[in-house]
Design an enzyme around this catalytic site. Structure first.
Site, PDB file in Angstrom:
ATOM      1  N   GLU A  99      44.341  31.980  45.114  1.00  0.00           N
ATOM      2  CA  GLU A  99      45.408  31.028  44.850  1.00  0.00           C
ATOM      3  C   GLU A  99      44.846  29.610  44.782  1.00  0.00           C
ATOM      4  OE1 GLU A  99      48.538  31.407  47.705  1.00  0.00           O
ATOM      5  OE2 GLU A  99      49.487  29.592  46.960  1.00  0.00           O
ATOM      6  N   HIS A 102      50.541  34.025  44.611  1.00  0.00           N
ATOM      7  CA  HIS A 102      51.234  33.524  45.783  1.00  0.00           C
ATOM      8  C   HIS A 102      52.080  34.631  46.419  1.00  0.00           C
ATOM      9  CE1 HIS A 102      52.738  30.371  48.333  1.00  0.00           C
ATOM     10  NE2 HIS A 102      53.948  30.890  48.199  1.00  0.00           N
ATOM     11  N   ASN A 123      35.328  56.609  24.881  1.00  0.00           N
ATOM     12  CA  ASN A 123      34.598  57.265  23.831  1.00  0.00           C
ATOM     13  C   ASN A 123      34.516  56.375  22.599  1.00  0.00           C
ATOM     14  OD1 ASN A 123      33.461  59.870  23.930  1.00  0.00           O
ATOM     15  ND2 ASN A 123      34.686  60.385  22.121  1.00  0.00           N
TER      16      ASN A 123
END
Lengths: 710, 155
Positions: free
Chosen positions: A68, A46, A448
């Protein structure tokens, strides 16, 4: 309203909200029923929407609005959270982040409207979250058509904009009326910014032009102009039979008019405008070359109905207003307590200045004693101030590591290997500049671990490990260093394979290879373009990895080491020095000199009777709680005369260096102190001393390098 | 013609030197190396540092190493008096370093012509001098700053 001044705040806060959204969505995935998390997400979404709206970033607002909506439904239990939804939400977050990047670079949100994503969100809502998930995971990065056509629409809109007078809202009725007029001119008047009586100026302008013809339309309305309800410009359409130039001349005779834009207009222009009106293109105030205005007049958007600044000329329309200055400012969030400390010191500074000033104003003669005291006081304050500013520069590494859980989650999906990231010590502080450059190397090490370290679920099961792999990132301070360990519980580095590869690459001969230690073999991994990946993925394996990590870390003055056990995983240890850093130290006294010992390397402090000294290989040791600890006579080490002492106990500071312990004998303990490490300049290559610090009274104390002493 | 005149001016351009006293001798330090001259303050010993470094001082919150020129030049050890000063030199790398002198006398302008290269008999191996300036009857040895600062032990 000109919002460009709020741009920095917007960028800063938006990044904050994005991060909190990201964290909470991760949380939500773990506990889909936790309403607190949903509420938190809702709040962040919001706020994002609100801020984007305020700044006029309509596309961003649109996207956050739809997000929202989804959260709203989740909150009301109308939609269930599943991983498909989480995927979509993360894509939305990425899109918002892209907006933010564009805003940072150009002060504009760009053309991407992410239709596809919005559609995904809405479909999900419509479908109640049932299926649709499978497809949702498909790359949403294909808004090619939507995005582009959107961009072009914006472009054509831009080109139509031109000066403000072209944006005067004209209702169709009036439009018809305009068509009956002979000749129409559009005017935009820019009033000087420091003008006090804008309405009066406007009135004078109208009075001047009414000599030539009749004003057909105003923007803002004539009522608003009379009430001064406009910023610094207003527009109108004039119907006249006169030439343009004399009219402009007449307008310019009115004082405090900065510039006048004017040209012929036709009613058709306004007709077209009418059609496009529902799609107002919000652009931040852009300095655009106005036809007649000599200086590029900063043009705050005029009226609510026409919220755009004069856009670039028609030709520039397509290239999305290139001239905007990139927003390069870098901000830092500072703990309010640190700022308060800074503020306190500044007030002390002012007091010190005042007392000096009053002395010089007073008797005329200054007592050299008091003057000296004052100067010393002043010196102390400035030193403290310096320290505080340094402290403000220290930021927790959280800002870089916070994005990693999300990254590992993505990799989990991509590689089909279940894994999770466990982080500790996110609050470890480092200098801002170091933290900024730490992100890439750490990210690389984590990727990695995810790609090479963690085995496939099948292999893990076969090896008797839990199916879910664990990647960890631990940060902590050790002495004058910050250590960041990145590792996994995967298969470890297969040194045989690395060795074969090295032989194959011709880096060593097979005979030499036989005699290499494990460490030497692992070092091959840090060579440029040495890749162990069997296939190149977009995660790692291009061979531009570990060597870059190593050089990046070394550029920061640190180093990287690797520990690996076959079948149990590997750990990369990044060690970074705290050159600018402030450390907690124990102050000790030896004869009349003071030394600092980093608190982090101290295990404990003991008072030990001399009678308990034992000898091993004719070296003094003590036997303490089952451990044999060698004793170090600091006074001898520091070239003091041996002390004739009568005491029968000694103070031993027990320090650790890795796994080894050592007991440092000191004369006296002074106490704990937070110290700023200073370089010794020319004397910096000292073996026993790692630096110096300035104490509160201006005296210098050496910082003992425990690693060298033990 | 005008070129010639210019050349002349450059030739005659004078450099300024701070004249200091160490032992019985006068030495000149090129003023462009000097950051500051401060009174003697507390010198903190740095263990294991070369002997001719007396330690470090706190110069406005910076830790600055201080060298004893007397020890550096194998003279008698320093006697600190009221007129002793520390001359803060600017190093090439950007750092600072202090040298202790017995007394600061004056600022002197010398042109190239006033300075003679030290004769080979005068110039021993461990010399930190790169010339001898003449100020009336007085002789002033001009320090070669780089060799003082240099870490190579005088041998």
């Amino acid at each position: 309203m000109d919002v460009s001044q709020y741009l920095d705040i917007f960028i800063d806060e938006t990044s904050g909200h994005i991060q909190s959204l990201s964290d909470n969505i991760m949380e939500l995935e773990k506990e889909p029923d936790n309403k607190d998390v949903v509420n938190e997400i809702f709040r962040a979404a919001h706020s994002l929407k609100g801020m984007a709206g305020t700044m006029g970033f309509k596309k961003m607002q649109h996207l956050t609005h739809d997000m929202e909506n989804v959260f709203q439904e989740v909150r009301n239990d109308n939609v269930k959270v599943n991983s498909a939804l989480i995927d979509i939400l993360f894509k939305c977050l990425d899109a918002i982040e892209n907006y933010l990047e564009t805003v940072k670079a150009t002060s504009n949100e760009g053309d991407e409207d992410n239709e596809a994503l919005i559609k995904l969100l809405n479909d999900y809502l419509a479908g109640g979250g049932g299926e649709g998930g499978g497809e949702a995971a498909a790359p949403a990065e294909a808004p090619a058509e939507g995005g582009e056509s959107g961009g072009e629409a914006a472009a054509s809109d831009d080109s139509a904009d031109g000066p403000l007078y072209k944006k005067i809202p004209v209702d169709p009725e009036l439009c018809e009326k305009l068509k009956g007029e002979k000749q129409l001119y559009g005017f935009t008047i820019h009033i000087s910014k420091d003008c006090l009586l804008k309405a009066a100026r406007a009135f004078l302008v109208f009075k001047a032009v009414e000599d030539f013809g009749q004003i057909m339309a105003f923007n803002p309305s004539s009522g608003d102009i009379e009430d001064e309800k406009f910023e610094f410009d207003f527009s109108f359409i004039l119907s006249t039979e006169s030439e343009l130039d004399p009219i402009i001349e007449a307008i310019k005779t009115v004082s405090e008019i900065e510039s006048v834009e004017a040209d012929k207009v036709t009613p058709e222009m306004y007709e077209k405008k009418e059609e496009e009106a529902p799609a107002p293109e919000a652009a931040p105030a852009a300095a655009a070359p106005a036809p007649e205005a000599a200086p590029a007049t900063p043009a705050p958007a005029a009226a609510p109905a026409a919220p755009a600044a004069p856009a670039a000329k028609a030709g520039a329309g397509k290239t999305n207003q290139p001239a905007n200055k990139p927003v390069t400012s870098r901000t830092i969030r500072v703990d309010i307590e640190k700022l308060d400390a800074l503020m306190n010191q500044v007030s002390e500074l002012i007091i010190a200045k005042n007392s000096l000033a009053s002395q010089s104003n007073g008797s005329g003669e200054i007592d050299s004693q008091t003057l000296h005291e004052n100067i010393e006081y002043l010196e102390r304050i400035t030193t403290n101030l310096h320290e505080s500013v340094m402290k403000v520069r220290m930021v927790p590494i959280e800002s870089v590591v916070a994005k990693f859980p999300r990254m590992i989650r993505d990799l989990d999906r991509k590689l089909n290997k279940p894994m999770e990231l466990v982080m500790t010590g996110e609050d470890t502080e480092l200098d801002r500049t170091v933290v900024d450059q730490l992100g890439d190397p750490l990210q690389h090490l984590l990727r990695n671990s995810a790609d090479h370290g963690i085995e496939s679920p099948e292999d893990r099961r076969a090896a008797g490990k839990p199916e879910k792999g664990t990647i960890f990132l631990n940060a902590f301070q050790e002495g004058n260093n910050v250590i960041i360990e990145v590792g996994d519980d995967g298969g470890g580095i297969n040194t045989d394979k690395v060795r074969d590869k090295a032989v194959e690459r011709g880096l060593v001969t097979p005979e030499e290879a036989e005699n290499l230690t494990q460490k030497e073999i692992i070092d091959f991994l840090f060579m440029p373009s040495f890749s162990m990946a069997k296939q190149i993925t977009d995660i790692s394996g291009r061979g531009v990895g570990l060597d870059v990590v190593k050089s990046n870390i070394e550029a920061l003055g640190g180093d990287v080491t690797v520990k690996s056990v076959m079948g149990e995983g590997s750990t990369f240890t990044v060690r970074l020095p705290l050159t600018l850093a402030i450390i907690q130290a124990l102050m000790v006294e030896i004869r009349d000199e003071k030394y600092a010992i980093a608190l982090a390397s101290i295990m404990n402090i003991e008072n030990i009777p001399k009678s308990e000294i034992k000898y091993v290989e004719s070296k003094e040791v003590i036997h303490l709680r089952g451990q044999v600890i060698p004793l170090i006579h600091l006074d001898k080490l520091l070239d003091f005369e041996p002390k004739e002492d009568t005491e029968d106990t000694m103070t031993v500071v027990i320090c650790k260096k890795g796994d080894t312990l050592g007991g440092i004998i000191v004369d006296n303990l002074i106490g704990q102190l937070e110290i700023v490490i200073k370089s010794l300049g020319k004397l910096d290559n000292n073996k026993l001393i790692s630096g110096a610090t300035i104490l509160g009274d201006g005296e210098i104390a050496m910082i003992l390098d425990v690693n060298a002493v033990i | 013609m005008s070129d010639l005149a210019m050349y002349d001016v450059v030739e005659k351009e004078k450099k300024q030197y701070i004249v200091v006293k160490i032992g019985g001798e006068h030495y000149g330090i090129d003023i462009s190396y000097i950051d500051n001259i401060v009174r003697l303050s507390k010198i903190t010993r740095v263990p294991k540092a070369p002997l001719y470094y007396r330690g470090v001082i706190n110069l406005r919150g910076e830790v600055v190493p201080v060298m004893s020129l007397r020890r550096r030049m194998d003279l008698d050890d320093d006697e600190f008096t009221d007129s002793s000063r520390i001359i803060i030199l600017k190093l090439d790398g950007g750092g600072l370093m202090g040298v202790i002198v017995d007394e600061v006398k004056e600022v002197l302008s010398l042109s190239e012509d006033d300075i003679e290269a030290p004769s080979s008999t005068l110039k021993s191996k461990n010399s930190f001098i790169n010339g001898v300036g003449k100020n009336g009857d007085e002789l002033i040895s001009i320090f070669e700053i780089s060799s003082i600062i240099g870490d190579n032990e005088a041998s």
